[in-house]
Design a protein around this motif. Sequence first.
Motif, PDB file in Angstrom:
ATOM      1  N   SER A  48     -35.365   3.399 -10.161  1.00 41.26           N
ATOM      2  CA  SER A  48     -36.274   2.350 -10.652  1.00 41.26           C
ATOM      3  C   SER A  48     -37.548   2.321  -9.817  1.00 41.26           C
ATOM      4  CB  SER A  48     -35.603   0.978 -10.578  1.00 41.26           C
ATOM      5  OG  SER A  48     -34.455   0.946 -11.381  1.00 41.26           O
ATOM      6  N   GLN A  91     -35.113  -2.550 -16.289  1.00 43.98           N
ATOM      7  CA  GLN A  91     -33.655  -2.495 -16.224  1.00 43.98           C
ATOM      8  C   GLN A  91     -33.037  -3.861 -16.507  1.00 43.98           C
ATOM      9  OE1 GLN A  91     -32.359  -0.985 -12.452  1.00 43.98           O
ATOM     10  NE2 GLN A  91     -30.257  -0.725 -13.127  1.00 43.98           N
ATOM     11  N   ASP A 168     -35.989   2.265 -18.266  1.00 41.23           N
ATOM     12  CA  ASP A 168     -35.037   2.099 -17.167  1.00 41.23           C
ATOM     13  C   ASP A 168     -33.737   1.527 -17.721  1.00 41.23           C
ATOM     14  OD1 ASP A 168     -33.791   1.875 -14.749  1.00 41.23           O
ATOM     15  OD2 ASP A 168     -35.351   0.665 -13.787  1.00 41.23           O
TER      16      ASP A 168
ATOM     17  N   GLY B 156     -30.543  -2.662  -9.505  1.00 40.60           N
ATOM     18  CA  GLY B 156     -29.715  -3.276 -10.539  1.00 40.60           C
ATOM     19  C   GLY B 156     -28.230  -3.190 -10.205  1.00 40.60           C
TER      20      GLY B 156
END
Lengths: 265, 291
Positions: A48, A91, A168, B156
């Motif tokens: 990312s 994301q 993403d 994430g």
Amino acid sequence: MSAALSFRDLKVWFGEGRDHVMAVKGATFEVARGESFGLVGESGSGKSTIMRALTGLAPDWSGEMAVDSRPVPQGPKRDAAFYKKVQMVFQDPYASLHPRHSIDQVLSETLKLHGYTDIERRIEKLLSDVGLGPAFRFRYPHQLSGGQRQRVAIARALAPEPEILLLDEPTSALDVSVQAEILNLLSDLRSEHDLTFLMVSHNLSVVAHMCSQSAVMQQGEIVELLTTEDLRRHAARHPYTQRLLRAAEGYVRDEDAAGGAEAVA
Amino acid sequence: MTELLDVQNLRVTFPTNQGLFEAVRGVSFKLGRERLGIVGESGSGKSMTGRAILRLIRKPGAVAADHIKLDGEDLLPMTEKQMRAVRGKRISMVMQDPKFSLNPVMRVGEQIMEAYRLHSRATKSEARRRALEMLEAVSIRDPERVFRAYPHELSGGMGQRIMIAMMLIPNPELLIADEPTSALDVSVQGQVLNIMDKLVRERGMGLIFISHDLNLVAQFCDRVLIMYAGRVVETCEAGRLHEARHPYTRGLLNSMPRIDTPKDRLEVLKRDPAWREAPSVGPDESREVTA
Ligand SMILES: Nc1ncnc2c1ncn2[C@@H]1O[C@H](COP(=O)(O)OP(=O)(O)OP(=O)(O)O)[C@@H](O)[C@H]1O
Ligand SMILES: Nc1ncnc2c1ncn2[C@@H]1O[C@H](COP(=O)(O)OP(=O)(O)OP(=O)(O)O)[C@@H](O)[C@H]1O
Ligand SMILES: [Mg+2]
Ligand SMILES: [Mg+2]
């Protein structure tokens, strides 16, 4: 042929002193116009961060980045032309959608910002492209399921008709049927408009389906470039990639897993 | 034998401009000390089912059911105060948007320590040591730095792993995990699943595992519920998911890309209005895949 995206010895870091982290440690790769290129690898390895550096969201970097052979400037500023050309699907769709803006507001603002006037028609088209019916148009993010929010994020990125899409984990929040629809849509758009994709995914089958080659990352480094042929044949050279491909064959219950459970409970 | 969890005729509704929207329309299931997978398309009511068990549906949404029994005790008549004692202690839930459930202005380590001390009355230094151990257990590479980080400084997958670690601290009887590993690479995912698996096998924890990853559910879970439009259309042994018969489940299975067989286009699901009308498959019914 000139590359749509090029990265040369890109380093990206965050923090200072003991909180310093070199998130990307010298990444070099190119994505040709019309190509779809995958970024795969370990969670926390800097995938990312590469995309965020390109779009000005990670300000501390060195090396070279270029879009259509034009160098990307240092600092967070990107001009309107940059965002018309390059769009990103984040994301984390929750964080990237304003909680008090309805879907209609999100899309109409983006469209106006890029100078479109036939807003009505475009909103309808965008929503139907990502498989959301008109009933969703006036909802707010918290009134949507995880996958519905992700589709709004994709619609917003498509709104300015960009040439380059940074994706993403675009489908990790989507069920496999919506994933199939979105991936088909993205493939169609790519072939119709000669779009270029840079795409992060943990799902190696998705990467194999969408991309012609991929960079494999671990701890901030690109450990290997793999063609999709190599990926399908499990022809990896680096030990990390080999481990990743083995893990992708499926979950195997570890009957005597060490540690783990004791530590968490 | 009483089940760990017994849900009968669960309904979740939201008033909307177009009238009452039924997100969950009469779902029933039972859960033992096992891994139960819930799969189904986006919007089919998976998260709302999980949240409703913990009564975490935001107003004006409403939950109704014949009963939701935990160890034989009905949760429905409980007051909000009683529910708070159930939540996080007896039942934990890993939310689908992990970063959204973490406090954005508090360091990750402090949040884990707080959760741990709430549960165990440990000293500060003990809690700190355990928090670092937990970060390591979920394969965080530099636990010391991540301990001091704020949620927006996490990747994430790091956010997901931290939520899982936090939710396992109180040693819950039941863990509801909503897409807990969707942001993890397959290798780290395997390590995290092993932790949950061990808790099921060795401590008898019950696990509801909500996921889009049909292959993973087939390999990791014991049983699967397949949801469509707020109902359970089919249930089967996880290992036989690939033999499922319902055209909807077949459609889901067929829409996945496969690493070994390239295709130009992926198959998409053709939804049949009849699927929505069929009654939910109950816990004791045998509309299951049999040998
Ligand atoms: N704003 C930030 N401040 C400090 N550290 C950061 C920040 N953003 C990212 N990092 C760190 O950079 C590293 C790389 O993160 P990144 O988000 O790029 O990983 P990723 O490969 O996308 O992982 P995932 O697959 O889990 O999303 C991580 O160690 C993360 O903690
Ligand atoms: N506040 C709300 N008002 C109206 N409808 C809502 C609200 N919250 C959720 N819904 C609807 O309830 C349905 C079920 O949502 P739920 O979050 O359970 O889906 P899901 O199966 O978890 O999907 P996903 O896989 O995309 O996360 C969705 O169609 C969603 O749009
Ligand atoms: Mg990431
Ligand atoms: Mg959900």
